[in-house]
Write an enzyme that holds these catalytic residues in place. Structure first.
Site, PDB file in Angstrom:
ATOM      1  N   ASP A  98     -10.721   2.556  -2.911  1.00 35.11           N
ATOM      2  CA  ASP A  98     -11.238   2.416  -1.546  1.00 35.11           C
ATOM      3  C   ASP A  98     -12.758   2.539  -1.524  1.00 35.11           C
ATOM      4  OD1 ASP A  98      -8.936   1.844  -0.223  1.00 35.11           O
ATOM      5  OD2 ASP A  98      -8.545   3.887   0.469  1.00 35.11           O
TER       6      ASP A  98
ATOM      7  N   ASP B 224       0.828  -1.212   0.000  1.00 33.25           N
ATOM      8  CA  ASP B 224       0.000   0.000   0.000  1.00 33.25           C
ATOM      9  C   ASP B 224       0.862   1.260   0.000  1.00 33.25           C
ATOM     10  OD1 ASP B 224      -2.311   1.525   0.118  1.00 33.25           O
ATOM     11  OD2 ASP B 224      -3.183   0.379   1.763  1.00 33.25           O
TER      12      ASP B 224
HETATM   13  C1  GLA Z   1      -5.683   2.032   2.171  1.00 35.09           C
HETATM   14  C2  GLA Z   1      -6.183   0.841   1.401  1.00 35.09           C
HETATM   15  C3  GLA Z   1      -7.234   0.104   2.192  1.00 35.09           C
HETATM   16  C4  GLA Z   1      -6.643  -0.322   3.513  1.00 35.09           C
HETATM   17  C5  GLA Z   1      -6.112   0.881   4.257  1.00 35.09           C
HETATM   18  C6  GLA Z   1      -5.375   0.470   5.510  1.00 35.09           C
HETATM   19  O1  GLA Z   1      -6.634   3.009   2.276  1.00 35.09           O
HETATM   20  O2  GLA Z   1      -6.667   1.221   0.149  1.00 35.09           O
HETATM   21  O3  GLA Z   1      -7.704  -1.003   1.473  1.00 35.09           O
HETATM   22  O4  GLA Z   1      -5.620  -1.257   3.287  1.00 35.09           O
HETATM   23  O5  GLA Z   1      -5.209   1.618   3.442  1.00 35.09           O
HETATM   24  O6  GLA Z   1      -4.851   1.540   6.193  1.00 35.09           O
END
Ligand code: GLA
Length: 733
Positions: free
Chosen positions: A552, A482
């Site tokens: 997200d 990420d």
């Molecule tokens: C990002 C990702 C989510 C999750 C969060 C965790 O926003 O896109 O899917 O993994 O981080 O902090």
């Protein structure tokens, strides 16, 4: 003897790159000017005529020392424009020289034709399986004064409507120069009236299709956030105004790079369209001492004579077949349950076990442990940079939990955010200078986190060593990589002042280096990319990550637009898509469980919710979706993909995938809003075999391929918003 793909007509100095689908023509003209002749549908034999007309154009000057007023670098379509050579177009390259000047005058020097395709060291790139699969033309342009050489590199694949371009700048002079801008490609079109199609967006709102007419002026589509970004995906299509999904010319350009980018489209005074694609020149300044070279990232240039679907299919195919390397790229992707939206940071081993048990019961294949398993991370204010297990949550260690997951027959996945550091971390205590910052200034937080300066080797080594300790256990099958903020405070503390313009690009090179080490050391790892959802969804990342979390925003209706846009460039198997709770956590929308499943099955299916909290009927629905998906995923993930209806333009979305042998077809449709007195609508399938009979696997009704394509099926009329339908047809003998 296989047919050659690149020919050079020595007499007329014309290069012709061609395969059965496309031709790309360039010629050396007066004054050693490399000019663009054509890119489009294949021509068998170019006779050297049909050239750009010569006319005297006012205020478009001529070659130095020449009295010929009919030849101007300002009007002629060119392959590469630089600053100061009587070409007023936005330059592809700008190089500052010792005397302060930025004028270059590039002239043709020589060429090479090679079998196959050269690798780009340190950068993601498309590749060939064997040398016969492609040919590469390298044309060198030289500036006489500085002895700077620009190698324009063109690869044509034998069986794809694609040209891959990049540029290598070699400093063969005696003095250091500074590259202030260097595009990977330029193309100039004469006599074209284009629409641009781009994929702008925002966090949780990525890659919406945006179509605009290109009028006179300079139009820029770019990111200078340090990554390819949610805000503007590194892609541009130029299409004729009447081009649609199935008809018309489309030129697609996708940048194989994950940092700052810039797509410039200039419609000039003669209504010619000039295009540059490359690293964004914002805060870019690369010092190139004598004897050194700089290689740009590459651009995939696709031509389609049959609209956007064919363009997308060419992108899907080259990104999947010739950019991805992971061994998973041809395997059906596992069905995942991820604990992020199920628990956020509030979990421990005991709380997670029931989710794992339930996942097993419902047929799910992998459990992904998301953010919060490391350091002392109970919220998003701490611990980034400390990749050691959080003992409070896993008192018996991570291996113990991984064994539990494996014991239940599931694979185990783990979240990392390797590029980040929290102030509240051991890493910061020990190495505050690892945090990217400008000395004497306070760096800006975003999500209360900061960037690690991946341009520095010791920083990358530190993170690699920490990850290695976790991954060496051999118990991790997948990682989610990420990146939850964009770059700021651009500075590398161990670089001199005159190289601070290199930091953005060095960051990306550092990231690629770290990813390469992980990929190399752990070839069995399935890596999913992520950047606050789809903030770094680009062709460069496909070289390391065979799948990427698309957004997200997991709401099924918002996802229709996001996934539609994503599909313009990126293959279905690259896009992960999960079913989450309703009302949706991001926008509060209530949608049927079935709809969420159908939309998530567009990409790699997963669940982003607490399975143990689902009602019995929803649990049953999960089990059914999982079983159904296992039957169709080879087709939906790897079949030929077609967009049929775009919810951004109407009340419906429809998409279809067809297996290569045309024996299996999956069609999905979503009706967005209900109406009391709806008009009947039909969905016509495409890409089937008209001589085959297809059986609907649910109703067992049989239809001819021609019936499904010509008559189409009536879309169901049902009460309720957000209704979705999926059809699975199989050919019968
Ligand atoms: C990002 C990702 C989510 C999750 C969060 C965790 O926003 O896109 O899917 O993994 O981080 O902090």
């Amino acid at each position: 003897m296989t047919k050659e793909l690149i020919t050079f007509d020595k007499k007329n100095k014309i290069f012709h790159l061609h395969n059965d689908q496309i031709s790309y023509l360039l010629a050396v003209e007066d004054g050693g000017t490399l000019c663009h002749l054509y890119f489009g549908k294949k021509v068998n034999n170019y006779h050297g005529e049909l050239r750009y007309p010569r006319v005297d154009r006012g205020f478009s000057g001529n070659l130095p020392g020449s009295l010929d007023r009919t030849f101007s670098r300002d009007s002629l379509p060119k392959e590469y424009s630089t600053a100061g050579e009587m070409d007023y177009h936005t330059p592809a390259a700008v190089v500052r020289q010792k005397d302060g000047s930025n004028t270059l005058f590039l002239t043709y020097k020589d060429y090479k034709i090679e079998d196959g395709k050269p690798d780009l060291e340190g950068l993601p790139h498309s590749w060939v399986e064997n040398k016969d699969g492609a040919e590469t033309l390298i044309v060198t342009l030289e500036d006489q004064k500085t002895k700077l050489n620009f190698e324009l590199i063109y690869t044509i694949y034998r069986d794809r409507p694609v040209i891959v371009r990049s540029v290598k700048v070699k400093n063969a002079g005696n003095e250091t120069v500074n590259i202030e801008k260097v595009a990977s490609m330029q193309i100039d079109f004469v006599d074209r009236d284009f629409d641009s199609i781009t994929l702008p967006g925002a966090h949780a709102h990525e890659r919406r299709v945006d179509r605009n007419h290109i009028n006179q002026g300079i139009h820029v589509f770019a990111s200078h956030r340090g990554t390819s970004s949610h805000q503007m995906n590194p892609f541009l299509a130029l299409v004729d105004p009447d081009t649609n999904e199935f008809n018309g010319d489309a030129y697609g350009l996708a940048f194989v790079y994950s940092g700052n980018h810039k797509f410039e489209v200039e419609k000039d005074q003669f209504a010619q369209t000039h295009v540059n694609v490359g690293i964004n020149d914002f805060n870019f300044n690369w010092k190139l001492p004598a004897g050194n070279e700089f290689q740009t990232p590459e651009v995939l240039m696709v031509y389609s004579d049959q609209g956007l679907n064919k363009m997308s299919q060419a992108f899907h195919s080259i990104i999947h077949d010739r950019i991805m390397r992971s061994k998973y790229k041809d395997q059906v992707r596992p069905i995942v349950v991820n604990n992020w939206e199920a628990t956020y940071f509030d979990f421990d081993e005991e709380k997670l076990k029931p989710i794992v048990d339930k996942a097993k019961e419902l047929g799910i294949e992998m459990f992904v442990l998301d953010d919060g398993w490391f350091g002392h991370r109970d919220d998003d204010n701490s611990s980034l940079g400390d990749w050691q297990v959080y003992e409070k949550k896993f008192p018996q260690g991570l291996d113990h939990f991984a064994d539990y997951v494996h014991g239940q027959g599931l694979k185990f996945g783990l979240w990392f955010e390797p590029e980040m550091i929290s102030i509240d971390s051991n890493l910061y205590q020990k190495h505050p200078d690892y945090l990217m910052h400008v000395p004497g200034r306070k760096p800006s937080p975003s999500r209360n986190q900061y960037l690690l300066d991946l341009g520095r080797k010791e920083v990358r080594d530190n993170i690699f060593n920490q990850m290695e300790k976790i991954l060496d256990s051999g118990k991790i099958d997948y990682i989610k990589w990420d990146m939850n903020r964009h770059l700021s405070d651009i500075y590398q503390v161990d670089l001199p002042a005159d190289q601070q313009g290199e930091v953005y690009h060095r960051y990306v090179l550092g990231l690629y280096d770290l990813l390469e080490k992980i990929v190399d050391r752990y070839p069995d790892l399935l890596i999913e990319g992520c950047s606050g959802g789809g903030g770094r969804f680009d062709a460069g990342m496909a070289y390391y990550n065979s799948q990427i979390w698309a957004s997200d925003d997991s709401d099924a209706i918002d996802r229709l637009t996001i996934q539609y846009g994503t599909s313009l460039v990126y293959p279905q198997s690259m896009m992960t898509s999960h079913v989450s709770v309703s009302p949706n956590e991001q926008n509060g929308r209530i949608t049927p469980f079935k709809t969420r499943g159908i939309v998530a099955m567009w990409g790699d299916l997963g669940y982003e919710l607490d399975l143990t909290k689902l009602s019995e009927s929803d649990q049953k629905a999960v089990a059914e979706q999982v079983a159904e998906y296992k039957k169709i995923r080879a087709v939906t993930q790897y079949g030929t993909f077609y967009r049929l209806k775009n919810a951004q333009e109407g009340n419906q979305c429809a998409w279809e995938t067809v297996s290569p042998d045309k024996n299996e077809v999956v069609l999905s449709t979503v009706k967005v809003m209900a109406s009391a007195q709806p008009y009947f609508t039909k969905t016509k399938l495409v890409g089937l075999d008209t001589n085959k009979q297809y059986e609907d696997q649910a109703s067992h009704q049989v239809y001819g391929g021609d019936e499904l394509m010509n008559l189409g099926i009536y879309d169901p009329v049902e009460h309720g918003d957000f209704m979705a339908y999926r059809y699975y047809f199989k050919a019968i003998n």
